[in-house]
Design a protein around this motif. Structure first.
Motif, short mmCIF file in Angstrom:
data_model
loop_
_atom_site.label_atom_id
_atom_site.label_comp_id
_atom_site.label_asym_id
_atom_site.label_seq_id
_atom_site.Cartn_x
_atom_site.Cartn_y
_atom_site.Cartn_z
N CYS A 67 -4.00 -0.22 -0.04
CA CYS A 67 -3.65 1.20 -0.04
C CYS A 67 -4.12 1.88 1.25
N GLY B 121 0.81 -1.21 0.00
CA GLY B 121 0.00 0.00 0.00
C GLY B 121 0.84 1.26 0.00
N LEU C 168 1.05 4.11 -3.09
CA LEU C 168 0.64 5.49 -2.84
C LEU C 168 1.77 6.49 -3.07
#
Length: 357
Positions: free
Chosen positions: A191, A37, A41
């Motif tokens: 995420c 995640g 990002l």
């Protein structure tokens, strides 16, 4: 009856090792989920190179250790259920190759982003980290969804005159609506899990932005998880006593994700991280409950189940003794490593002249 691999009878250790493999997958997705995640990002939460370096530093000391859980899960499957492992590779070479390719790209990106002071160089490797994390996340999400619905397996002649199980589902046949929902859920949920981890590990502006990002992604993950839960239980879990359990587990996933989104907005990122982590864990447990017995396959024309796919009782006994000795040592070391690197990071602590580490 068609000849198949010798069965290990109905040894209780077969069930034990199915549970242990479930635990290994839970550990992998709980820990590597936030690693994936954070990397996914990077281009969206990192406004500049210093932001992105700060995000990478949150997972820098532990990301490679988290991947050990995947290696252990694969090794345990190979040793405890050779028939399961062999059947998986008989028709899923390309998806598994994509997972491996993503992990390689991701590992290279973390190690090489600091080797040159050029911003273009580091941006390139940051995108490699994002792509290298997105690819295995999506493929594994699609894969677990396919195991829930059951991959078609048929007989395949072997050179010695026997018959072995072979996955007959084509590569494009893997992309059913439920499988795509599973892939999307993994991406969005990981995420959100990663954003919670960044909020938990940082202070200042990055901490605030991570909390807001987690709240938004968490509500999206909650909505996708609800669709996943309904499709999971209505379309693919038969009413054989497991459906009550899978309904409970799936609805708990939805509740946990909603709770995580609610509490992170109030500044309780630690509790939010626990909620997304437990949501991931219960999602994997629900999938493994659905796979119990048939190991995620729909055999046709050939007998195949977890008992046939299992190793001999003696092999499982040796593995169990080894696991009792070494697993606590590995867990103790990993807990210690997280304790050592428990402090929060700040953007101000990163020197302007230093190359990203």
């Amino acid at each position: 009856m068609l000849p198949v691999l010798e069965t290990a009878a109905h040894s209780p250790l077969t069930i034990v090792w199915f549970i242990l493999i479930t635990v290994l997958w839970v550990g992998f997705f709980f820990l590597e989920g936030f690693d994936f995640g954070v990397a996914m990002l990077l281009p969206f939460m990192g406004r500049d190179d210093k932001d992105r370096r700060l995000m990478v530093n949150t997972i820098g000391p532990t990301w490679d250790g988290n991947e050990v859980w995947l290696l252990t899960a694969g090794g345990a499957t190979f040793a405890a259920f050779p028939g399961w492992y062999a059947t998986m590779f008989s028709g899923l070479y390309l998806p598994l190759l994509l997972v491996l390719l993503g992990l390689i790209i991701r590992g290279v990106s973390f190690e090489y982003r600091s080797k040159h002071p050029s911003s273009k160089w580091r941006n390139t490797f940051d995108w490699m980290a994002t792509i290298g994390s997105f690819l295995p996340t999506l493929v594994l999400g699609v894969g677990f969804a396919n195991f829930v619905r059951g991959l078609a397996v048929g007989p395949h002649p072997t050179p010695d005159g026997g018959v072995a199980p072979l996955v007959t589902t084509s590569f494009w046949g893997l992309f059913t609506p439920f499988a795509l929902i599973g892939g999307i859920l993994f991406v969005v949920l990981f995420c959100a899990h990663g954003a919670n981890f960044v909020a938990l590990k940082t202070l200042g502006d990055m901490h605030d932005r991570a909390r807001k990002t987690s709240a938004k992604l968490g509500w999206i993950a909650t909505a996708v998880a609800l669709v996943w839960a309904l499709m999971f239980n209505i379309m693919y879990v038969t009413n054989d006593g497991r459906q009550v359990l899978t309904w409970i587990l799936c609805l708990l996933v939805v509740v946990l994700l909603a709770a995580g989104s609610a509490v992170v907005a109030k500044g309780r990122e630690g509790l939010a991280f626990l909620c997304t982590g437990l949501g991931i864990a219960l999602m994997i447990v629900a999938s493994m409950v659905a796979m119990y017995g048939n190991l995620g396959y729909r055999p046709s024309g050939i007998p195949f189940d977890m008992w046939i796919a299992s190793s001999t009782p003696y092999t499982l006994k040796i593995m169990t003794i080894s696991a009792c000795i070494f697993v606590p040592i590995v867990l103790a070391y990993q807990i210690w490593s997280y304790w050592v690197f428990r402090k929060r990071l700040t953007r101000e602590a990163i020197p302007d002249t230093a190359v990203a580490a």
